[in-house]
Design an enzyme around this catalytic site. Structure first.
Site, PDB file in Angstrom:
ATOM      1  N   THR A 165       6.813  -4.975   8.050  1.00  0.00           N
ATOM      2  CA  THR A 165       6.683  -4.164   9.261  1.00  0.00           C
ATOM      3  C   THR A 165       7.267  -4.870  10.488  1.00  0.00           C
ATOM      4  O   THR A 165       7.164  -6.083  10.623  1.00  0.00           O
ATOM      5  CB  THR A 165       5.193  -3.872   9.505  1.00  0.00           C
ATOM      6  OG1 THR A 165       4.671  -3.240   8.345  1.00  0.00           O
ATOM      7  CG2 THR A 165       4.991  -2.971  10.695  1.00  0.00           C
ATOM      8  N   GLY A 222      -0.035 -10.843   7.680  1.00  0.00           N
ATOM      9  CA  GLY A 222      -1.214 -11.709   7.672  1.00  0.00           C
ATOM     10  C   GLY A 222      -0.803 -13.154   7.457  1.00  0.00           C
ATOM     11  O   GLY A 222       0.106 -13.453   6.687  1.00  0.00           O
ATOM     12  N   GLU A 269      -0.763   0.471   4.615  1.00  0.00           N
ATOM     13  CA  GLU A 269      -0.403   0.963   3.282  1.00  0.00           C
ATOM     14  C   GLU A 269      -0.344   2.484   3.236  1.00  0.00           C
ATOM     15  O   GLU A 269      -0.808   3.098   2.291  1.00  0.00           O
ATOM     16  CB  GLU A 269      -1.392   0.443   2.230  1.00  0.00           C
ATOM     17  CG  GLU A 269      -1.513  -1.062   2.161  1.00  0.00           C
ATOM     18  CD  GLU A 269      -0.214  -1.748   1.786  1.00  0.00           C
ATOM     19  OE1 GLU A 269       0.680  -1.065   1.241  1.00  0.00           O
ATOM     20  OE2 GLU A 269      -0.073  -2.954   2.066  1.00  0.00           O
TER      21      GLU A 269
END
Lengths: 682, 682
Positions: free
Chosen positions: A157, A196, A447
């Site tokens: 992303t 993350g 997701e």
């Protein structure tokens, strides 16, 4: 420590055996005991005690404590694994098991807001396994498993690009002379954003980028990019990396941003299992990444389990607190009653428990269906993947989309409702609803964004509806689209409800299709027609999810009973929960149901409502036993309100007292600011 | 700094003049300009710049910074006030004006999570004014206004007692010999819990306690209790005080707990305007605290304004971001479109704007009604307060209950929906939805818990319904309870919708009444019958709120137009918004509406839906101009996504870069934990 007397009374009076329920819920006595043993091992370990509630820490302190705790956790978990299975083989299923330990109840109990190294084992290693060649795996996989110089993340992303993956701007240009790729994020909006562990933790990132060879575009590929020095952890030249900042939930994750400016990597760091760039720059397209598609579906199936986990954590907290908390008298001068004795409170809590249990039934089914389709794909090779008849991938995809979307939305709403049902105390961070809500709410977007997933499902539904008009055979989950019979209200109440929901779904699919056609006839493009029919399409997908959830939960219950998987007392209560879920769904959807089933009359509705209230009354005495049966460890609930012993007020006070702001009788700001203001006489 | 091009285009193409709208919205050009000038004065002041986003601070740091900022703020605000009005008279309206500066947009821009000293001016001083005798006011009021040694708070709620005020356990025993009250919180559950500013800031608390004289109970009274030393700020002997810890929202408030153990105060520190304890212990009951009741209503009216403020902050952020953010193509190979071009996004955002504007219309009406009733009460004296016919207090009370409850619930849901409409970035704290949501969500519980308020309204509705059966005259807001005519679907769409909502409300009130009677006939007490009919009663109250909101918004619009308060272009757009609100409410309540208006057919519904979509399409081009017209200063929005210039990605990056965790290239935990783990080879 004594247990709250009201909770004790509830437990003594229940007809449900919560241990019986717990064994079923955990997937059998062995799994239940194994988990409990593991929890004892970790939760009793003083290394994992928490001196200060994380909500009191600064963002930076929280990061540092999470890193410290998570390295201890990983080392001890690996130790446990080695004791249990000295000859462990590193493969997909080993990785999956390890991941479940990190993200499941064990990990939740230690990291309510998750931790930065999880993505290393989930996205990073999974992608290596799925997209790396054998040589690449030989080079990277073992080191990654042992975190030997490799702390990975997965960077897809971008700041300006999420859902529309083709729009990603990061690019990788092949330099044939030096046999290197040059990675760039050419604009601000192309900065990677969200991965993350990327902020301050990871030193290697799998970066998705548009591949260019001699100026020619070859689509998105994955690249292994070292971003920090293995020894010093300094960002490497051309790398601009940091943390994106606090969020509604998951504040332990260290989500990061990443800019790349002429960062060079050797040719063998493009993951080349599916497509290759040869030394001279020749691009070779291999087998299309079918399993990638499978991975997306997999994540959605898992998400369904995650959100029902959060919903039931919240329901457990609310149920126990509602027994301990007494408020308002019902009869004359008798003492204030447990809040759970108010029927309005029962109507807030019990349907959430029913929903969580039914989501579990459906997610178990979905998981089996997923494994079937995977076998189909692996057996059938490429041919079966292109949507040929008999291939269930489109059906699985559509189901996983709308079930994930609707379950996440309703679970998030449920967590909020449960929080609100706990009044003021539910608002405190120490109650832990905020953290549970944050993680559940995140799933609304990640997701697969809610509305986007619904629209994908709706496209499938409209296609199936058109097929039904052509008298083609429909997949099982949408076979009701062919059945245009009106509702016949029979004796079986749940069957009536499910059928009414199916008819409502069918009519809404039809309406969406007509709406699309109507717009198309006004000479707008097919895409614009879909856009203009957006409300009808999303409603149709939601209606499909409701119809499927209710029918499937009933079928799964019947199948469990047939197989004798449920002891009698568990079967009885689960039966009540499934019935409550079906009726609750029907009543919550009354707007659509009544619109599209004009035959339903007031008497029938009153009957449904009476049964709904009857079920609440019957489930009420087993509420505590039920949530006990989910067997959440106190650490997993992480809540002052929800602990097994019900010592709510004691814990609220203890938690308040250990807040650093309460460690000094007079805060420094009194002398620096309040006193001068008072002396200056405002 | 340049403005985002897409936003510029929207502004250029709008037909609504946002300045025109802003003047109306602010209550006229004078108020608009005054607010803007005030905002410039404070927001441009470097004393109020924020070096670090509060979400990055520890709870203790946040407290300290908030105290520092708020003392500066109060001093400068008082300075401004003195310049403006040198001869200020301290009375109820001065206090009210000052409070509005603290809690309105000015205060919000400086303290997104509020601040500890607000309660001093709201609850503490208001109670002094309302319940203190003239001598008490002479002693305390002026010092309080100047914060001369007095930092007040108001302590009512206890750890174990909220809604059921009679259940409070804190007690005050009168010692006639020493002419003192002895205050005690005899149990853990009687600790005061929640008061703003109590934790570390306040040094005087108004404490609600059960009065006992020679062992005889005289009900709840208010006591002025010094809890910290004026000079040292040390808690006084017998006082156990601290902060209750982080919460979902309002983390600047310093909510506290308070235990009192044999704390003695002189007799003249019981607030004695309404009841007295004479020196010898004789208790004298004065006039019952009618105005107290008025205060409760007042707070609910204000809450309605607060939650619509939050809803429209969120709507402004979401609207601007949805224009700047581009995602997914609609037509072929043209670039990705603004998210707001997706009809599904319009359906998420525009109805929230409509709702906020209509809540504003209704709250203006409610405010006028409140002032009327207050005059009635003050004029009529005690007689008119006991519920005699012609007294509007019960009607006002019921309305303020259900409007506050329903508006808070829907605004909170709206804020969440708007956050979700901003995808991943909406999840970031820098987007500020979390803070807005926290404050809005808090209102669900404080000053009257949602379900409790609905039940209070429902009791009124059932009483009115029974009156209607007896052919008594009904108050205006419930006069529809008498009108049993069926829906006649006419040409006026909004009139149809309102009438359908009223019939639905009427039928639900009737059903609730019947349900209560049904239970009573089974020999349960009246209270238990109400409990068992809880679902029907709360549904009836919600239905009443919807019927009232829609009818009242239409009437207010008509009245504004009659009075010529709206310029033509504003009138046009506000008209569309009111219509959208009415239709949206109708469609969202379709379940009840269709159940209780069986005559509505599919063609009529399709017509309503088409009009709904038409309104979305018509409002779409004015969306940006509309939210510009609310005239929220960037500081008030506090959002990286919502600023007037639309520089979304730039601000997201800037905010991330100033996070303390990004100030060092390598975090210390790398050397202390990550590196050792990597060297140990997990």
């Amino acid at each position: 420590m004594s247990v709250n007397a009201d909770l004790q009374k509830e437990r003594a009076a229940a007809t449900l055996d919560s241990e019986d329920f717990a064994r079923w819920w955990a997937g059998g006595a062995f799994h239940l005991e194994e988990r409990r043993a593991l929890e004892r091992r970790f939760y009793d370990d003083p290394d994992f005690a928490e001196a200060v509630h994380p909500s009191c820490l600064s963002y930076k302190e929280r990061y540092e404590q999470t890193v410290a705790r998570s390295t201890r956790f990983l080392a001890k978990l690996r130790q446990w694994q080695r004791e249990k299975q000295p000859q462990l083989q590193l493969d997909v299923s080993t990785l999956r098991d390890f991941r479940l330990l990190l993200s499941g109840s064990l990990g939740t109990g230690l990291f309510q807001q998750s931790f930065p190294l999880r993505v290393h084992f989930s996205m990073f290693m999974t992608t290596l396994l799925g997209q790396g060649t054998e040589e690449q795996q030989a080079q990277w996989l073992n080191r990654s498993w042992h975190m030997d110089g490799v702390l990975g993340t997965y960077a897809q992303t971008e700041l300006g690009h999420g859902t529309f993956v083709r729009g990603l701007e990061t690019r990788a240009d092949y330099d044939a002379e030096r046999q290197e790729f040059i990675l760039n994020t050419p604009t601000q909006s192309s900065y990677k954003w969200w991965p993350g562990g990327l902020g301050n933790t990871a030193n290697v990132a799998i970066v998705l980028a548009q591949l260019y060879v001699r100026g020619k575009h070859y689509g998105l590929q994955s690249f292994l990019v070292r971003i920090r020095d293995e020894r010093t952890h300094e960002p490497l030249p051309g790398v601009d990396v940091g943390d994106i900042g606090p969020r509604l939930g998951g504040n332990g994750v260290n989500n990061g941003f990443l800019g790349l400016h002429d960062v060079r990597i050797p040719r063998n760091q493009m993951l080349m299992k599916n497509a290759q760039v040869l030394a001279d720059g020749t691009f070779v397209q291999g087998r299309p990444p079918l399993l990638l598609y499978g991975t997306m579906v997999y994540v959605r199936v898992i998400t369904l389990k995650d959100v029902l986990f959060g919903l039931l954590q919240a329901a457990t907290i609310a149920t126990r607190y509602s027994v301990v908390r007494r408020q308002s008298r019902i009869d004359g001068d008798r003492p204030e009653v447990s809040v759970l004795d108010h029927t309005t409170q029962q109507a807030k809590i019990l349907p959430q428990i029913a929903r969580g249990v039914c989501y579990r039934l459906v997610s178990d089914w979905l998981w089996r269906f997923y494994e079937q389709v995977l076998q189909q794909l692996e057996g059938g090779g490429q041919g079966s993947a292109t949507g040929a008849r008999g291939n269930s991938l489109p059906e699985l995809h559509a189901l996983s989309c709308c079930l994930k979307a609707v379950a996440t939305d309703e679970a998030t709403e449920g967590v909020e409702l449960l929080r609100k049902s706990c009044g003021g105390h539910g608002f405190l961070s120490s109650a832990n609803f905020d953290s549970i809500h944050g993680l559940t709410a995140a799933a609304y977007t990640y997701e697969g964004e809610y509305t986007v997933l619904l629209l994908q499902t709706a496209r499938f539904l409209v296609r199936q509806y058109v097929d039904s008009l052509k008298r083609k055979v429909l997949p099982a989950s949408v076979s009701y689209l062919r059945d245009t019979a009106r509702l016949v209200w029979g004796k079986d109440l749940t069957a009536n409800c499910v059928r009414a929901l199916e008819i409502s779904a069918l009519e809404q699919v039809r309406q969406a299709w007509q709406s699309q056609n109507g717009h198309k006839s006004k000479k707008v493009s097919a895409e614009m027609a879909s856009n203009l029919a957006g409300r009808q399409l999303t409603s149709a997908a939601i209606a499909h999810a409701h119809a499927f959830f209710t029918r499937n939960a009933l079928e799964e219950l019947a199948s469990l009973r047939r197989k004798g998987d449920l002891s009698q007392n568990v079967s009885h209560v689960v039966g009540q929960l499934v019935e409550l879920f079906v009726i609750d769904t029907f009543l919550r959807q009354a707007g659509c149901v009544l619109r599209w089933n004009s035959g339903i009359n007031g008497t029938q509705l009153r009957f449904v409502e009476r049964r709904y209230e009857e079920l609440l009354a019957r489930l009420r005495p087993n509420a505590v036993a039920l949530v006990d049966g989910f067997d959440f460890h106190d650490r997993v609930l992480g809540s002052t309100l929800g602990c097994h012993d019900g010592r709510v007020y004691e814990r609220l006070m203890e938690e308040a007292r250990r807040n650093p702001v309460n460690q000094e009788p007079v805060n420094a700001s009194f002398h620096s600011h309040l006193l001068p203001m008072m002396r200056g006489k405002l």
